[in-house]
Design an enzyme around this catalytic site. Structure first.
Site, PDB file in Angstrom:
ATOM      1  N   ASP A  12      -1.454 -44.901  -6.398  1.00 45.35           N
ATOM      2  CA  ASP A  12      -0.082 -45.328  -6.085  1.00 45.35           C
ATOM      3  C   ASP A  12       0.342 -44.949  -4.666  1.00 45.35           C
ATOM      4  OD1 ASP A  12       0.068 -46.389  -8.592  1.00 45.35           O
ATOM      5  OD2 ASP A  12       1.328 -44.818  -9.445  1.00 45.35           O
TER       6      ASP A  12
ATOM      7  N   CYS B 178       2.974 -54.383 -12.662  1.00 47.62           N
ATOM      8  CA  CYS B 178       2.524 -54.920 -11.382  1.00 47.62           C
ATOM      9  C   CYS B 178       1.145 -55.563 -11.506  1.00 47.62           C
ATOM     10  CB  CYS B 178       2.478 -53.796 -10.343  1.00 47.62           C
ATOM     11  SG  CYS B 178       4.106 -53.318  -9.766  1.00 47.62           S
TER      12      CYS B 178
ATOM     13  N   ARG C  24      11.830 -51.582  -8.800  1.00 48.47           N
ATOM     14  CA  ARG C  24      11.248 -51.149 -10.082  1.00 48.47           C
ATOM     15  C   ARG C  24      11.041 -49.642 -10.113  1.00 48.47           C
ATOM     16  NH1 ARG C  24       7.198 -55.492 -12.517  1.00 48.47           N
ATOM     17  NH2 ARG C  24       7.383 -53.988 -14.187  1.00 48.47           N
TER      18      ARG C  24
ATOM     19  N   ARG D  73      -5.653 -55.003 -16.355  1.00 47.57           N
ATOM     20  CA  ARG D  73      -5.105 -53.760 -16.895  1.00 47.57           C
ATOM     21  C   ARG D  73      -5.372 -53.741 -18.385  1.00 47.57           C
ATOM     22  NH1 ARG D  73       0.414 -52.384 -13.777  1.00 47.57           N
ATOM     23  NH2 ARG D  73      -0.166 -50.299 -14.451  1.00 47.57           N
TER      24      ARG D  73
ATOM     25  N   LYS E  64       9.408 -41.737 -12.431  1.00 49.35           N
ATOM     26  CA  LYS E  64       9.443 -42.956 -13.273  1.00 49.35           C
ATOM     27  C   LYS E  64       8.340 -42.931 -14.323  1.00 49.35           C
ATOM     28  CE  LYS E  64       7.319 -46.737 -11.682  1.00 49.35           C
ATOM     29  NZ  LYS E  64       6.298 -47.444 -12.477  1.00 49.35           N
ATOM     30  N   ASN E  65       7.121 -42.576 -13.883  1.00 47.94           N
ATOM     31  CA  ASN E  65       5.997 -42.694 -14.813  1.00 47.94           C
ATOM     32  C   ASN E  65       5.940 -41.567 -15.838  1.00 47.94           C
ATOM     33  OD1 ASN E  65       5.341 -45.101 -13.694  1.00 47.94           O
ATOM     34  ND2 ASN E  65       3.694 -44.308 -12.394  1.00 47.94           N
TER      35      ASN E  65
HETATM   36  C1  EPZ Z   1      -0.363 -45.822 -14.811  1.00 48.68           C
HETATM   37  O1  EPZ Z   1      -0.803 -47.125 -15.127  1.00 48.68           O
HETATM   38  C2  EPZ Z   1       0.839 -45.989 -13.907  1.00 48.68           C
HETATM   39  N1  EPZ Z   1       1.850 -46.761 -14.604  1.00 48.68           N
HETATM   40  C3  EPZ Z   1       0.433 -46.682 -12.617  1.00 48.68           C
HETATM   41  O2  EPZ Z   1       1.548 -46.698 -11.753  1.00 48.68           O
HETATM   42  C4  EPZ Z   1      -0.699 -45.903 -11.939  1.00 48.68           C
HETATM   43  O3  EPZ Z   1      -1.159 -46.643 -10.830  1.00 48.68           O
HETATM   44  C5  EPZ Z   1      -1.845 -45.693 -12.926  1.00 48.68           C
HETATM   45  O4  EPZ Z   1      -1.361 -45.060 -14.140  1.00 48.68           O
HETATM   46  C6  EPZ Z   1      -2.944 -44.801 -12.357  1.00 48.68           C
HETATM   47  O5  EPZ Z   1      -2.426 -43.559 -11.981  1.00 48.68           O
HETATM   48  C7  EPZ Z   1       2.664 -46.155 -15.451  1.00 48.68           C
HETATM   49  O6  EPZ Z   1       2.597 -44.939 -15.647  1.00 48.68           O
HETATM   50  C8  EPZ Z   1       3.687 -46.997 -16.125  1.00 48.68           C
HETATM   51  P1  EPZ Z   1      -4.480 -46.355 -16.321  1.00 48.68           P
HETATM   52  P2  EPZ Z   1      -1.804 -47.362 -16.336  1.00 48.68           P
HETATM   53  O7  EPZ Z   1      -4.475 -46.662 -17.769  1.00 48.68           O
HETATM   54  O8  EPZ Z   1      -1.482 -46.413 -17.420  1.00 48.68           O
HETATM   55  C9  EPZ Z   1      -8.452 -49.037 -16.734  1.00 48.68           C
HETATM   56  C10 EPZ Z   1       3.196 -47.654 -10.387  1.00 48.68           C
HETATM   57  O9  EPZ Z   1       3.193 -48.247  -9.293  1.00 48.68           O
HETATM   58  N2  EPZ Z   1      -8.184 -49.053 -18.173  1.00 48.68           N
HETATM   59  O10 EPZ Z   1      -4.691 -44.950 -15.898  1.00 48.68           O
HETATM   60  O11 EPZ Z   1      -1.831 -48.812 -16.601  1.00 48.68           O
HETATM   61  C11 EPZ Z   1      -7.421 -49.835 -15.942  1.00 48.68           C
HETATM   62  O12 EPZ Z   1      -7.738 -51.222 -15.943  1.00 48.68           O
HETATM   63  C12 EPZ Z   1       2.144 -47.969 -11.402  1.00 48.68           C
HETATM   64  O13 EPZ Z   1       4.055 -46.808 -10.695  1.00 48.68           O
HETATM   65  C13 EPZ Z   1      -9.110 -49.613 -19.030  1.00 48.68           C
HETATM   66  O14 EPZ Z   1     -10.153 -50.140 -18.623  1.00 48.68           O
HETATM   67  O15 EPZ Z   1      -3.149 -46.921 -15.632  1.00 48.68           O
HETATM   68  C14 EPZ Z   1      -7.496 -49.174 -14.591  1.00 48.68           C
HETATM   69  O16 EPZ Z   1      -8.577 -49.717 -13.890  1.00 48.68           O
HETATM   70  C15 EPZ Z   1       1.198 -49.041 -10.970  1.00 48.68           C
HETATM   71  N3  EPZ Z   1      -8.836 -49.608 -20.369  1.00 48.68           N
HETATM   72  C16 EPZ Z   1      -7.811 -47.717 -14.927  1.00 48.68           C
HETATM   73  O17 EPZ Z   1      -8.309 -47.724 -16.258  1.00 48.68           O
HETATM   74  C17 EPZ Z   1      -7.715 -49.059 -20.880  1.00 48.68           C
HETATM   75  O18 EPZ Z   1      -7.535 -49.087 -22.112  1.00 48.68           O
HETATM   76  C18 EPZ Z   1      -6.625 -46.760 -14.861  1.00 48.68           C
HETATM   77  O19 EPZ Z   1      -5.566 -47.285 -15.645  1.00 48.68           O
HETATM   78  C19 EPZ Z   1      -6.787 -48.485 -20.007  1.00 48.68           C
HETATM   79  C20 EPZ Z   1      -7.035 -48.495 -18.649  1.00 48.68           C
END
Ligand code: EPZ
Length: 431
Positions: A305, A117, A398, A122, A22-23
């Protein structure tokens, strides 16, 4: 309201086939509008988030044709709106990949702030930082991220956080920018690599995806492609843990074992047998589960995840385990539900779960707080004595295709029920 009714206690045994990630599919589908040529994408999972993104893409004029359940043809030549703001866009996180895709191609995008979610704050500051470094103006107004650029020019960008979303979004905008972009502290997740491979198949010049430095040489335009998405690491990991918690023996087929190393390592530590056979992993749980400690980390660390799934296993393992969540700040909401099933878990400081393993879970009425935790609670139900009823299972849809059907082929007693009557029928049937 749909619920899962589960009668626990059956060891899961058999084979299960894993679908597309999915991701990876979300950014790849968004990126497929970056050319006016036709793009063919295979192995997309038939899950709610993907259907929602495709609907949102259709709403801005993208031609989307489903060839079959897992294959789609996309043409972005006739996009008629660079404003993506509808009920669909707001529901999912992956919709924000349209920002990078449209900014790269049209130098303009207005996209509603993404949903997804509720697992903590985020932020998207790193996405914005990256777009600005490429020369775009970015602002957030009336719930929309608006970005535009006269020219996009490559730059050296250091990500303060290893963010999957920001790495992907900035990579998409940079492939059509002038000159070279270097993204440092880039995310290394398999889906980041898959997107880079897809963009390269469209004529982009990206090197280093999968390491923490990604180098991109901008190209003038991208062309069509015929691409197959990688297998889903998290779906695979979830079935591996389903085998563990039910004391089962499951062959998880059609996987990339390399992507599962951190998951396999933890299963071995807690006493399971894990065997890799080509593109399959077999998990056998014939001994009592043992305690361990785990901290979620960016790839290749243990995935956030999979945090709820391992916690469910440790909840019925011998001894005391500690699970530390280092990616999201609000990802232990399901623990209250597990406690209803008899778990002995204390969450401290929001990011640490201290787990005193109990002998077994007992069936209860519980509610899924998000996608992965929802799946993990189903695993708890499969391991529990008696009947468990899981609410809010739309979260699970989802990201998991045919979740209960696949579990049933492994011998699980699980049914989708729509009413109290159906639930009563299930209770009578399973005794
Ligand atoms: C992706 O989310 C995935 N979603 C998530 O999967 C997954 O848990 C996550 O990566 C981590 O592997 C999708 O791919 C659609 P991040 P994403 O940006 O991109 C902080 C699932 O269940 N951050 O790597 O939102 C953020 O708050 C989902 O399939 C900032 O501070 O994750 C978090 O603490 C849930 N500023 C950390 O980084 C930013 O600009 C990691 O977030 C971006 C992120």
């Amino acid at each position: 309201m749909e619920q899962y009714a589960i009668k626990g206690g059956n060891p899961l045994v058999g084979e299960v086939e894993i679908g597309g990630a999915k991701n990876a599919a979300l950014p790849i589908l968004a990126a497929s509008v970056m050319t006016d040529d036709t793009v063919y994408i295979d192995n997309i999972p038939d899950v709610w988030d993907i259907r929602v993104l495709l609907k949102a893409m259709e709403n801005i004029g993208v031609m989307v044709r489903r060839e079959n359940r897992h294959k789609v043809t996309i043409n972005g030549a006739n996009i008629n709106s660079l404003v993506a703001d509808d009920e669909y866009i707001r529901r999912i996180r992956g919709s924000y990949y349209l920002i990078g895709a449209m900014l790269g191609k049209y130098h303009y995008a207005e996209v509603a702030l993404p949903g997804g979610c509720d697992i903590g704050c985020r932020a998207i500051d790193q996405h914005i930082k990256g777009f600005r470094a490429l020369g775009a103006e970015v602002c957030i107004e009336h719930g929309l991220v608006k970005t535009q650029a006269e020219r996009l020019v490559g730059n050296h960008i250091y990500m303060d956080i290893s963010s999957v979303g920001a790495t992907i979004n900035v990579m998409m905008a940079a492939v059509l920018a002038e000159g070279r972009t270097i993204i440092e502290n880039a995310a290394k997740e398999p889906h980041v690599v898959d997107l880079a491979n897809f963009l390269n198949s469209m004529g982009a010049d990206i090197k280093g995806a999968g390491t923490d430095v990604i180098r991109i040489r901008g190209v003038e335009k991208l062309h069509g492609s015929d691409y197959t998405i990688i297998q889903d690491q998290i779906e695979a990991g979830t079935y591996m843990f389903a085998a563990a918690v039910t004391k089962g023996d499951v062959v998880v087929k059609n996987v990339i074992p390399k992507h599962l190393e951190s998951i396999s390592a933890k299963l071995l530590e807690i006493g399971c047998e894990v065997k890799e056979i080509d593109d399959c992993v077999r998990v056998v749980a014939s001994k009592p589960l043992m305690h361990t400690h785990v901290k979620t980390l960016p790839y290749p660390g243990f995935p956030t995840d999979m945090q709820a799934q391992i916690t469910v296993a440790l909840g019925i393992s011998k001894g005391t385990s500690i699970v530390t969540e280092s990616i999201f700040e609000n990802r232990f909401k399901y623990v209250d539900e597990l406690i209803k099933m008899g778990a002995n878990i204390k969450v401290e400081g929001g990011d640490t779960a201290i787990i005193d393993g109990v002998e077994k879970y007992t069936g209860a009425s519980i509610s899924a707080p998000d996608l992965r935790a929802g799946a993990a609670l189903v695993l708890a139900g499969l391991a529990a004595d008696g009947i468990t009823v899981v609410d809010n299972i739309h979260y699970i849809a989802r990201g998991y295709e045919d979740f209960h059907q696949k579990l049933r082929t492994l011998g699980a007693q699980i049914e989708l029920v729509n009413s109290e009557r159906e639930l009563q029928k299930f209770r009578l049937k399973v005794g």
